[in-house]
Design an enzyme around this catalytic site. Structure first.
Site, short mmCIF file in Angstrom:
data_model
loop_
_atom_site.label_atom_id
_atom_site.label_comp_id
_atom_site.label_asym_id
_atom_site.label_seq_id
_atom_site.Cartn_x
_atom_site.Cartn_y
_atom_site.Cartn_z
N GLU A 97 -3.78 -0.48 -9.83
CA GLU A 97 -2.64 0.39 -10.14
C GLU A 97 -1.45 -0.49 -10.52
OE1 GLU A 97 -3.31 4.36 -7.40
OE2 GLU A 97 -2.43 2.63 -6.41
N HIS B 34 -1.14 -2.98 -7.39
CA HIS B 34 -1.84 -2.50 -6.19
C HIS B 34 -3.36 -2.63 -6.38
CE1 HIS B 34 -2.99 0.79 -3.15
NE2 HIS B 34 -2.74 -0.33 -2.53
N SER C 101 0.82 -1.22 0.00
CA SER C 101 0.00 0.00 0.00
C SER C 101 0.85 1.25 0.00
CB SER C 101 -0.84 0.06 1.27
OG SER C 101 -1.70 -1.02 1.35
N1 CAA Z 1 -17.16 -10.46 -2.80
C1 CAA Z 1 -18.01 -10.44 -3.83
N2 CAA Z 1 -18.94 -9.48 -4.01
C2 CAA Z 1 -19.03 -8.53 -3.06
C3 CAA Z 1 -18.17 -8.50 -1.94
C4 CAA Z 1 -17.20 -9.51 -1.84
N3 CAA Z 1 -16.32 -9.58 -0.83
N4 CAA Z 1 -18.47 -7.41 -1.21
C5 CAA Z 1 -19.49 -6.77 -1.83
N5 CAA Z 1 -19.82 -7.45 -2.95
C6 CAA Z 1 -20.83 -7.07 -3.94
C7 CAA Z 1 -22.24 -7.37 -3.48
O1 CAA Z 1 -22.65 -8.67 -3.89
C8 CAA Z 1 -23.05 -6.29 -4.15
O2 CAA Z 1 -23.32 -6.63 -5.49
P1 CAA Z 1 -24.67 -6.13 -6.21
O3 CAA Z 1 -24.80 -4.67 -5.93
O4 CAA Z 1 -24.46 -6.44 -7.65
O5 CAA Z 1 -25.73 -6.94 -5.57
C9 CAA Z 1 -22.10 -5.10 -4.23
O6 CAA Z 1 -20.78 -5.65 -4.10
C10 CAA Z 1 -22.36 -4.11 -3.12
O7 CAA Z 1 -22.27 -4.79 -1.86
P2 CAA Z 1 -23.21 -4.50 -0.60
O8 CAA Z 1 -24.61 -4.20 -1.06
O9 CAA Z 1 -23.01 -5.60 0.39
O10 CAA Z 1 -22.60 -3.25 0.13
P3 CAA Z 1 -22.40 -1.79 -0.36
O11 CAA Z 1 -23.30 -1.36 -1.45
O12 CAA Z 1 -22.40 -1.02 0.91
O13 CAA Z 1 -20.91 -1.81 -0.95
C11 CAA Z 1 -18.57 -1.64 -0.79
C12 CAA Z 1 -19.85 -2.30 -0.23
C13 CAA Z 1 -18.36 -2.11 -2.22
C14 CAA Z 1 -17.46 -2.14 0.08
C15 CAA Z 1 -18.74 -0.09 -0.78
O14 CAA Z 1 -19.13 0.35 0.49
C16 CAA Z 1 -17.46 0.64 -1.16
O15 CAA Z 1 -17.15 0.80 -2.33
N6 CAA Z 1 -16.73 1.13 -0.13
C17 CAA Z 1 -15.43 1.82 -0.33
C18 CAA Z 1 -14.36 0.81 -0.52
C19 CAA Z 1 -13.02 1.45 -0.77
O16 CAA Z 1 -12.85 2.65 -0.81
N7 CAA Z 1 -12.02 0.58 -0.94
C20 CAA Z 1 -10.66 1.01 -1.12
C21 CAA Z 1 -9.94 1.00 0.19
S1 CAA Z 1 -8.28 1.57 0.03
C22 CAA Z 1 -7.45 0.22 -0.48
O17 CAA Z 1 -7.96 -0.85 -0.63
C23 CAA Z 1 -6.02 0.45 -0.79
C24 CAA Z 1 -5.03 0.32 0.29
O18 CAA Z 1 -3.88 0.08 -0.03
C25 CAA Z 1 -5.37 0.50 1.73
P1 NAD Z 2 -3.57 -9.32 6.29
O1 NAD Z 2 -2.96 -9.11 7.62
O2 NAD Z 2 -5.04 -9.50 6.18
O3 NAD Z 2 -2.89 -10.60 5.59
C1 NAD Z 2 -1.51 -10.83 5.52
C2 NAD Z 2 -1.28 -12.34 5.41
O4 NAD Z 2 0.10 -12.57 5.11
C3 NAD Z 2 -1.59 -13.10 6.71
O5 NAD Z 2 -2.49 -14.15 6.42
C4 NAD Z 2 -0.21 -13.61 7.16
O6 NAD Z 2 -0.28 -14.88 7.80
C5 NAD Z 2 0.50 -13.72 5.83
N1 NAD Z 2 1.98 -13.68 5.93
C6 NAD Z 2 2.75 -12.86 6.67
N2 NAD Z 2 4.06 -13.13 6.45
C7 NAD Z 2 4.10 -14.14 5.54
C8 NAD Z 2 5.15 -14.84 4.89
N3 NAD Z 2 6.43 -14.58 5.14
N4 NAD Z 2 4.84 -15.81 3.99
C9 NAD Z 2 3.54 -16.10 3.73
N5 NAD Z 2 2.51 -15.45 4.30
C10 NAD Z 2 2.78 -14.48 5.19
O7 NAD Z 2 -3.08 -8.09 5.39
P2 NAD Z 2 -3.78 -7.45 4.09
O8 NAD Z 2 -4.72 -6.39 4.50
O9 NAD Z 2 -4.24 -8.54 3.19
O10 NAD Z 2 -2.52 -6.70 3.44
C11 NAD Z 2 -1.52 -7.40 2.73
C12 NAD Z 2 -0.72 -6.42 1.89
O11 NAD Z 2 -1.58 -5.74 0.99
C13 NAD Z 2 0.01 -5.33 2.70
O12 NAD Z 2 1.22 -5.01 2.04
C14 NAD Z 2 -0.97 -4.17 2.62
O13 NAD Z 2 -0.34 -2.93 2.79
C15 NAD Z 2 -1.50 -4.34 1.21
N6 NAD Z 2 -2.84 -3.77 0.95
C16 NAD Z 2 -3.80 -3.77 1.92
C17 NAD Z 2 -5.07 -3.24 1.62
C18 NAD Z 2 -6.18 -3.23 2.65
O14 NAD Z 2 -7.18 -2.55 2.44
N7 NAD Z 2 -6.08 -3.95 3.74
C19 NAD Z 2 -5.33 -2.74 0.34
C20 NAD Z 2 -4.30 -2.78 -0.64
C21 NAD Z 2 -3.06 -3.28 -0.31
#
Ligand code: CAA
Ligand code: NAD
Length: 293
Positions: A162, A150, A129
């Site tokens: 990405e 990503h 991330s």
């Molecule tokens: N697997 C399969 N389908 C799924 C699912 C999953 N795990 N989760 C949700 N869905 C599907 C549902 O079946 C539903 O489909 P339909 O609309 O076609 O029936 C649809 O997705 C919407 O789901 P819900 O009705 O249960 O819930 P919602 O409308 O509240 O949406 C959400 C849920 C998609 C998570 C929405 O709230 C959302 O887009 N949230 C923001 C998520 C976001 O910003 N993610 C990025 C985080 S940052 C990141 O990931 C990067 C990082 O490095 C940290």
């Molecule tokens: P998580 O904690 O849910 O899962 C990590 C998994 O890796 C665990 O099951 C752990 O047992 C396993 N693990 C740790 N060390 C290991 C090793 N040496 N060999 C094999 N398995 C090992 O974490 P996550 O949220 O899935 O995040 C994983 C990566 O993806 C991180 O780099 C995170 O920054 C990135 N990421 C996270 C998100 C998010 O929304 N959580 C979104 C995009 C990217």
């Protein structure tokens, strides 16, 4: 062998939140996938999560066609295998996607080991991330065959991927990664290896600002979230989203950036976030964070 060949076998390392989602989508789109984690219990949990999520997709795709849904589930699940030893499976793979803990030393240890056993043609990627892809690749002998993929949570739903290039990523590698992303059904964007790439550079400071706003007592968590949902059209409010991403992940990202860029105020980790993480309140995955789930 050219590294621009199409990807058919993918090894995904880390079966947590992200790795299980990536496994599902790769298997669903016709790839053979090996999912690796530290022990079989974790892999069983990941398989259960994938089955549940895939059932939602099957329901949407096949409606009342139970036979069609079953065939889709069986084919998809049948193309996933699991392993606890990454080194034993990368000999026979086209692409490695690493999705383990957000820690440079741990990622280095893994890639150094994999690099010594994987054939030179295998492309390595990280789903990090926030860490530098070039810095992760430093311990390998294949910097030209190393890039970032990503994904976004939840992977089966979020349409973006990405594709991150370093100064060393070859054009061939980049095009193989972009083609793979499109085969997964994702919209790909290409991005340089900068902190947070595109989305997290804009999103994570936004989450941190919302947490700092809550700390200042400007509004309640519910009202901050409602405001951003209804006033800015976001699907989730920032505190709800921080819980959803995982407060530990948010903290790892901000701690890493604030250590590396101490002058950037936006990267400072909020105190209340540190406190929740130290109490084991990591958001949705532990049942409590800014909210009780
Ligand atoms: N697997 C399969 N389908 C799924 C699912 C999953 N795990 N989760 C949700 N869905 C599907 C549902 O079946 C539903 O489909 P339909 O609309 O076609 O029936 C649809 O997705 C919407 O789901 P819900 O009705 O249960 O819930 P919602 O409308 O509240 O949406 C959400 C849920 C998609 C998570 C929405 O709230 C959302 O887009 N949230 C923001 C998520 C976001 O910003 N993610 C990025 C985080 S940052 C990141 O990931 C990067 C990082 O490095 C940290
Ligand atoms: P998580 O904690 O849910 O899962 C990590 C998994 O890796 C665990 O099951 C752990 O047992 C396993 N693990 C740790 N060390 C290991 C090793 N040496 N060999 C094999 N398995 C090992 O974490 P996550 O949220 O899935 O995040 C994983 C990566 O993806 C991180 O780099 C995170 O920054 C990135 N990421 C996270 C998100 C998010 O929304 N959580 C979104 C995009 C990217």
């Amino acid at each position: 062998m050219s590294c621009a060949r199409s990807v058919s076998h993918v090894t995904i390392i880390g079966g947590g939140l992200m790795g299980s989602g990536i496994t599902q989508v790769a298997a669903q789109t016709g790839h053979r996938v090996t999912l690796v984690d530290l022990d079989q219990n974790i892999l069983d949990g990941a398989t259960a999560r994938i089955t549940k999520s895939l059932a939602r997709v099957a329901k949407k795709k096949f409606g009342d066609d139970a036979d069609g849904a079953k065939a889709f589930m069986d084919t998809t699940m049948g193309s996933i295998s699991t392993a606890t030893d990454a080194c034993s499976v990368v000999k026979d793979t086209d692409l490695v996607i690493e999705a383990i803990v957000e820690n440079m030393a741990v990622k280095h240890r893994l890639f150094k080991e994999l690099d010594s056993v994987a054939p030179q043609s295998v492309i390595f990627t990280s789903n990090t991330s926030s860490l530098s892809i070039a810095e992760i690749a430093e311990v390998t002998s294949r910097k030209d065959r190393f890039g970032g993929l990503h994904f976004f949570n939840p992977v089966p739903v979020m349409k973006l991927l990405e594709v991150v290039k370093t100064a060393d990523t070859s054009a061939e590698t980049l095009s193989a990664l972009t083609a793979f992303g499109k085969k997964l059904g994702k919209v790909t964007v290409e991005c340089s290896d900068t902190p947070g790439f595109i989305v997290n550079r804009l999103l994570v400071p936004n989450l941190a600002e919302a947490i700092k706003m809550l700390e200042r007592g400007v509004a309640s968590a519910q009202d901050i979230d409602t405001a951003m949902k209804l006033g800015a059209g976001h699907p989730m409010g920032p505190l709800q989203l921080a819980d959803y991403v995982g407060l530990d992940t948010c903290c790892f990202i901000l701690d890493g950036w604030s250590e590396k860029y101490p002058d950037v105020e936006l990267f400072k980790t909020p105190e209340s976030l540190k406190k929740l993480v130290s109490e084991g309140k990591l958001g949705n995955k532990t049942g409590e964070g800014f909210y009780k789930h």
